[in-house]
Design a protein around this motif. Structure first.
Motif, PDB file in Angstrom:
ATOM      1  N   UNK A  73       0.796  -1.218   0.000  1.00  0.00           N
ATOM      2  CA  UNK A  73       0.000   0.000   0.000  1.00  0.00           C
ATOM      3  C   UNK A  73       0.832   1.272   0.000  1.00  0.00           C
ATOM      4  N   UNK A  74       2.033   1.194  -0.549  1.00  0.00           N
ATOM      5  CA  UNK A  74       2.938   2.348  -0.596  1.00  0.00           C
ATOM      6  C   UNK A  74       2.898   2.944  -1.997  1.00  0.00           C
ATOM      7  N   UNK A  75       2.739   4.252  -2.080  1.00  0.00           N
ATOM      8  CA  UNK A  75       2.737   4.944  -3.366  1.00  0.00           C
ATOM      9  C   UNK A  75       4.175   5.226  -3.783  1.00  0.00           C
ATOM     10  N   UNK A  76       4.551   4.718  -4.962  1.00  0.00           N
ATOM     11  CA  UNK A  76       5.854   5.030  -5.544  1.00  0.00           C
ATOM     12  C   UNK A  76       5.608   5.792  -6.842  1.00  0.00           C
ATOM     13  N   UNK A  77       6.137   6.985  -6.921  1.00  0.00           N
ATOM     14  CA  UNK A  77       6.114   7.713  -8.185  1.00  0.00           C
ATOM     15  C   UNK A  77       7.376   7.323  -8.938  1.00  0.00           C
ATOM     16  N   UNK A  78       7.225   6.665 -10.080  1.00  0.00           N
ATOM     17  CA  UNK A  78       8.367   6.154 -10.847  1.00  0.00           C
ATOM     18  C   UNK A  78       8.716   7.123 -11.970  1.00  0.00           C
ATOM     19  N   UNK A  79      10.011   7.453 -12.076  1.00  0.00           N
ATOM     20  CA  UNK A  79      10.453   8.395 -13.097  1.00  0.00           C
ATOM     21  C   UNK A  79      11.597   7.847 -13.945  1.00  0.00           C
ATOM     22  N   UNK A  80      11.837   6.539 -13.886  1.00  0.00           N
ATOM     23  CA  UNK A  80      12.801   5.886 -14.766  1.00  0.00           C
ATOM     24  C   UNK A  80      14.143   6.573 -14.809  1.00  0.00           C
ATOM     25  N   UNK A  81      14.606   6.854 -16.029  1.00  0.00           N
ATOM     26  CA  UNK A  81      15.922   7.454 -16.253  1.00  0.00           C
ATOM     27  C   UNK A  81      15.819   8.946 -16.577  1.00  0.00           C
ATOM     28  N   UNK A 100       9.969   8.678  -6.203  1.00  0.00           N
ATOM     29  CA  UNK A 100       9.555   9.443  -5.037  1.00  0.00           C
ATOM     30  C   UNK A 100       8.604   8.535  -4.263  1.00  0.00           C
ATOM     31  N   UNK A 101       8.608   8.675  -2.941  1.00  0.00           N
ATOM     32  CA  UNK A 101       7.843   7.766  -2.083  1.00  0.00           C
ATOM     33  C   UNK A 101       6.685   8.520  -1.433  1.00  0.00           C
ATOM     34  N   UNK A 109      14.105  16.581  -7.187  1.00  0.00           N
ATOM     35  CA  UNK A 109      14.928  15.365  -7.293  1.00  0.00           C
ATOM     36  C   UNK A 109      14.158  14.189  -6.701  1.00  0.00           C
ATOM     37  N   UNK A 110      14.524  12.973  -7.107  1.00  0.00           N
ATOM     38  CA  UNK A 110      13.846  11.810  -6.534  1.00  0.00           C
ATOM     39  C   UNK A 110      14.300  11.559  -5.101  1.00  0.00           C
ATOM     40  N   UNK A 111      13.510  10.790  -4.372  1.00  0.00           N
ATOM     41  CA  UNK A 111      13.910  10.342  -3.038  1.00  0.00           C
ATOM     42  C   UNK A 111      14.975   9.254  -3.154  1.00  0.00           C
ATOM     43  N   UNK A 112      14.802   8.389  -4.157  1.00  0.00           N
ATOM     44  CA  UNK A 112      15.696   7.244  -4.344  1.00  0.00           C
ATOM     45  C   UNK A 112      16.152   7.201  -5.798  1.00  0.00           C
ATOM     46  N   UNK A 113      17.462   7.078  -6.003  1.00  0.00           N
ATOM     47  CA  UNK A 113      18.018   6.827  -7.332  1.00  0.00           C
ATOM     48  C   UNK A 113      18.669   5.449  -7.298  1.00  0.00           C
ATOM     49  N   UNK A 114      18.433   4.658  -8.348  1.00  0.00           N
ATOM     50  CA  UNK A 114      18.990   3.303  -8.424  1.00  0.00           C
ATOM     51  C   UNK A 114      19.963   3.239  -9.580  1.00  0.00           C
ATOM     52  N   UNK A 115      21.140   2.685  -9.311  1.00  0.00           N
ATOM     53  CA  UNK A 115      22.184   2.502 -10.320  1.00  0.00           C
ATOM     54  C   UNK A 115      22.629   1.053 -10.346  1.00  0.00           C
ATOM     55  N   UNK A 116      22.702   0.501 -11.549  1.00  0.00           N
ATOM     56  CA  UNK A 116      23.283  -0.829 -11.755  1.00  0.00           C
ATOM     57  C   UNK A 116      24.705  -0.584 -12.225  1.00  0.00           C
ATOM     58  N   UNK A 117      25.685  -0.885 -11.381  1.00  0.00           N
ATOM     59  CA  UNK A 117      27.086  -0.589 -11.685  1.00  0.00           C
ATOM     60  C   UNK A 117      27.782  -1.793 -12.291  1.00  0.00           C
ATOM     61  N   UNK A 118      27.677  -1.933 -13.598  1.00  0.00           N
ATOM     62  CA  UNK A 118      28.377  -2.989 -14.304  1.00  0.00           C
ATOM     63  C   UNK A 118      29.474  -2.439 -15.190  1.00  0.00           C
ATOM     64  N   UNK A 158      23.670   1.863   4.628  1.00  0.00           N
ATOM     65  CA  UNK A 158      22.613   1.511   5.568  1.00  0.00           C
ATOM     66  C   UNK A 158      22.071   0.125   5.242  1.00  0.00           C
ATOM     67  N   UNK A 159      21.563  -0.551   6.232  1.00  0.00           N
ATOM     68  CA  UNK A 159      20.965  -1.871   6.022  1.00  0.00           C
ATOM     69  C   UNK A 159      19.566  -1.753   5.426  1.00  0.00           C
ATOM     70  N   UNK A 160      18.888  -0.644   5.713  1.00  0.00           N
ATOM     71  CA  UNK A 160      17.517  -0.449   5.239  1.00  0.00           C
ATOM     72  C   UNK A 160      17.347   0.944   4.654  1.00  0.00           C
ATOM     73  N   UNK A 161      16.358   1.066   3.808  1.00  0.00           N
ATOM     74  CA  UNK A 161      16.011   2.350   3.218  1.00  0.00           C
ATOM     75  C   UNK A 161      15.291   3.219   4.243  1.00  0.00           C
ATOM     76  N   UNK A 162      15.626   4.496   4.278  1.00  0.00           N
ATOM     77  CA  UNK A 162      14.893   5.434   5.144  1.00  0.00           C
ATOM     78  C   UNK A 162      13.486   5.662   4.622  1.00  0.00           C
ATOM     79  N   UNK A 163      13.317   5.544   3.297  1.00  0.00           N
ATOM     80  CA  UNK A 163      12.015   5.784   2.681  1.00  0.00           C
ATOM     81  C   UNK A 163      11.134   4.536   2.686  1.00  0.00           C
ATOM     82  N   UNK A 164      11.764   3.362   2.648  1.00  0.00           N
ATOM     83  CA  UNK A 164      11.027   2.089   2.625  1.00  0.00           C
ATOM     84  C   UNK A 164      11.595   1.175   3.722  1.00  0.00           C
TER      85      UNK A 164
END
Length: 195
Positions: A73-81, A100-101, A109-118, A158-164
């Motif tokens: 029941x958590x609203x996530x606003x998704x903004x991709x790249x 954004x959460x 800016x978003x709350x969370x940015x995700x990067x796949x570092x390959x 951190x072990x856990x997300x502050x937003x989730x």
């Protein structure tokens, strides 16, 4: 679950020097295209054309995270790249995914940015996201999801997300490693129903 394949050698990475004004001109010429993906820090522009493997990992993370949020029941606003930039900080980036959460619009800016570092990026991604003002960065690296949260002294792991805070990212990792997206989602849904 199977382990994901080793980092691909097909990611294309190009680095060049340019001023902020040249960077802005480049973005205008490129327009709304999602390729190549960009990162800019202190006069260095990095262009990356991600491989299919890279895109598969980022898409699995997004699908799993979004499904989990729906079930909780958590609203996530998704903004991709989406392109983030900060002239004063001399920084610009297009994260693999960003959210954004508990709201649907991103004001700056978003709350969370995700990067796949390959890729062998020469830019300090955490410094880049600090200058953009992103409070939390999730990095997928070495088949692990690491969470970094900004504090006054810098990003700290951190072990856990502050937003989730109710999401256990270690529990999520085996589903991300599963190379078959359909199987990853099916296993994930079954596990959610058991808990």
């Amino acid at each position: 679950m199977q382990s994901s394949p080793p980092p691909p050698s097909t990611d294309q990475l190009i680095t060049m020097r340019m001023s902020w004004n040249e960077f802005e001109s480049f973005l205008q010429i490129r327009g709304e295209s999602v390729s190549p993906r960009i990162a800019y820090l202190d006069g260095v522009l990095e262009l990356m054309a991600p491989s299919k493997s890279h895109e598969g990992i980022k898409k699995r993370i997004a699908r799993l995270l979004e499904y989990w949020a729906i079930t909780k029941g958590i609203t996530l606003g998704a903004f991709g790249s989406t392109t983030l930039k900060q002239r004063k900080g001399k920084a610009g980036a297009e994260p693999d995914e960003c959210y954004v959460v508990n709201r649907s619009e991103m004001t700056s800016v978003p709350d969370i940015a995700i990067e796949v570092n390959w890729s062998a990026s020469g830019l300090d991604k955490l410094e880049l996201y600090h200058r953009l003002g992103v409070p939390e960065v999730w990095l997928w690296e070495n088949e692990q999801l690491q969470i970094y949260r900004w504090r006054s002294t810098g990003y700290g792991k951190r072990a856990k997300s502050s937003f989730l805070p109710t999401l256990d990212v270690k529990w999520l990792e085996p589903f991300i490693r599963e190379p078959d997206q359909g199987r990853a989602i099916e296993s994930f849904v079954a596990e959610l129903r058991r808990n």
